[in-house]
Design a protein around this motif. Structure first.
Motif, PDB file in Angstrom:
ATOM      1  N   ALA A   9      27.814  38.957  44.171  1.00  0.00           N
ATOM      2  CA  ALA A   9      28.876  38.354  43.221  1.00  0.00           C
ATOM      3  C   ALA A   9      27.547  38.415  41.839  1.00  0.00           C
ATOM      4  O   ALA A   9      27.659  38.841  40.991  1.00  0.00           O
ATOM      5  N   GLU A  10      26.905  37.847  42.331  1.00  0.00           N
ATOM      6  CA  GLU A  10      25.547  36.957  41.021  1.00  0.00           C
ATOM      7  C   GLU A  10      24.932  37.777  41.351  1.00  0.00           C
ATOM      8  O   GLU A  10      25.020  38.441  39.905  1.00  0.00           O
ATOM      9  N   SER A  11      24.781  38.878  41.552  1.00  0.00           N
ATOM     10  CA  SER A  11      23.801  39.868  41.312  1.00  0.00           C
ATOM     11  C   SER A  11      24.469  41.041  40.622  1.00  0.00           C
ATOM     12  O   SER A  11      23.592  41.958  39.978  1.00  0.00           O
ATOM     13  N   ALA A  12      25.439  40.913  40.983  1.00  0.00           N
ATOM     14  CA  ALA A  12      26.617  42.096  39.787  1.00  0.00           C
ATOM     15  C   ALA A  12      26.917  41.821  38.609  1.00  0.00           C
ATOM     16  O   ALA A  12      27.935  41.893  37.438  1.00  0.00           O
ATOM     17  N   GLY A  13      26.302  39.910  37.982  1.00  0.00           N
ATOM     18  CA  GLY A  13      26.159  39.950  36.974  1.00  0.00           C
ATOM     19  C   GLY A  13      27.409  38.950  36.548  1.00  0.00           C
ATOM     20  O   GLY A  13      27.954  38.263  35.788  1.00  0.00           O
ATOM     21  N   PHE A  14      28.164  38.595  37.842  1.00  0.00           N
ATOM     22  CA  PHE A  14      29.116  37.638  37.969  1.00  0.00           C
ATOM     23  C   PHE A  14      29.087  36.428  38.078  1.00  0.00           C
ATOM     24  O   PHE A  14      27.149  35.398  37.977  1.00  0.00           O
ATOM     25  N   ARG A  15      29.047  35.064  37.003  1.00  0.00           N
ATOM     26  CA  ARG A  15      29.330  34.119  37.350  1.00  0.00           C
ATOM     27  C   ARG A  15      30.213  33.393  38.060  1.00  0.00           C
ATOM     28  O   ARG A  15      31.408  33.464  38.133  1.00  0.00           O
ATOM     29  N   ARG A  16      30.758  31.907  38.484  1.00  0.00           N
ATOM     30  CA  ARG A  16      31.771  31.067  39.128  1.00  0.00           C
ATOM     31  C   ARG A  16      32.200  30.692  38.663  1.00  0.00           C
ATOM     32  O   ARG A  16      31.807  30.422  37.271  1.00  0.00           O
ATOM     33  N   THR A  17      33.451  30.754  38.143  1.00  0.00           N
ATOM     34  CA  THR A  17      35.030  30.164  37.643  1.00  0.00           C
ATOM     35  C   THR A  17      34.613  28.605  37.140  1.00  0.00           C
ATOM     36  O   THR A  17      34.149  27.985  38.561  1.00  0.00           O
ATOM     37  N   HIS A  18      34.725  28.128  36.640  1.00  0.00           N
ATOM     38  CA  HIS A  18      34.804  27.276  35.949  1.00  0.00           C
ATOM     39  C   HIS A  18      35.576  26.040  36.391  1.00  0.00           C
ATOM     40  O   HIS A  18      35.670  25.035  36.892  1.00  0.00           O
ATOM     41  N   LYS A  19      37.043  27.114  36.995  1.00  0.00           N
ATOM     42  CA  LYS A  19      38.212  26.384  37.656  1.00  0.00           C
ATOM     43  C   LYS A  19      38.148  26.176  38.927  1.00  0.00           C
ATOM     44  O   LYS A  19      39.378  26.776  39.617  1.00  0.00           O
ATOM     45  N   TRP A  20      37.431  25.592  40.053  1.00  0.00           N
ATOM     46  CA  TRP A  20      37.158  25.847  41.049  1.00  0.00           C
ATOM     47  C   TRP A  20      37.740  24.712  41.563  1.00  0.00           C
ATOM     48  O   TRP A  20      37.675  24.350  43.034  1.00  0.00           O
ATOM     49  N   THR A  21      38.200  23.637  40.504  1.00  0.00           N
ATOM     50  CA  THR A  21      38.789  22.046  41.355  1.00  0.00           C
ATOM     51  C   THR A  21      39.852  22.440  41.500  1.00  0.00           C
ATOM     52  O   THR A  21      40.905  23.025  40.769  1.00  0.00           O
ATOM     53  N   GLY A  22      40.993  21.555  42.073  1.00  0.00           N
ATOM     54  CA  GLY A  22      41.626  21.150  42.401  1.00  0.00           C
ATOM     55  C   GLY A  22      42.565  20.574  41.126  1.00  0.00           C
ATOM     56  O   GLY A  22      43.902  19.892  40.892  1.00  0.00           O
ATOM     57  N   ALA A  23      41.954  20.119  40.153  1.00  0.00           N
ATOM     58  CA  ALA A  23      42.190  18.895  38.525  1.00  0.00           C
ATOM     59  C   ALA A  23      42.310  20.165  37.824  1.00  0.00           C
ATOM     60  O   ALA A  23      42.579  20.774  37.686  1.00  0.00           O
TER      61      ALA A  23
END
Length: 57
Positions: free
Chosen positions: A43-57
């Motif tokens: 995913a990162e090699s294709a230019g994607f970053r992790r979502t900021h909304k990754w917690t249940g908060a």
């Protein structure tokens, strides 16, 4: 599988892991360049970053 999603308005590339908030609501549209990745590295090699909304908060 990791969902690699592209924001329709901003073009931002974001990936979602199966336990991330919103994962189940994210729909992948291959016609728009979105795809399922097998690894975070893919995913990162294709230019994607992790979502900021990754917690249940």
């Amino acid at each position: 599988m990791i969902k690699c999603n592209i924001n329709r308005l901003s073009g931002e590339k974001i990936y979602h892991l199966p336990f991330d908030k919103g994962y189940d609501k994210t729909i992948i549209a291959p016609a728009h360049g979105e795809f399922y990745a097998a690894t975070v590295h893919q995913a990162e090699s294709a230019g994607f970053r992790r979502t900021h909304k990754w917690t249940g908060a």
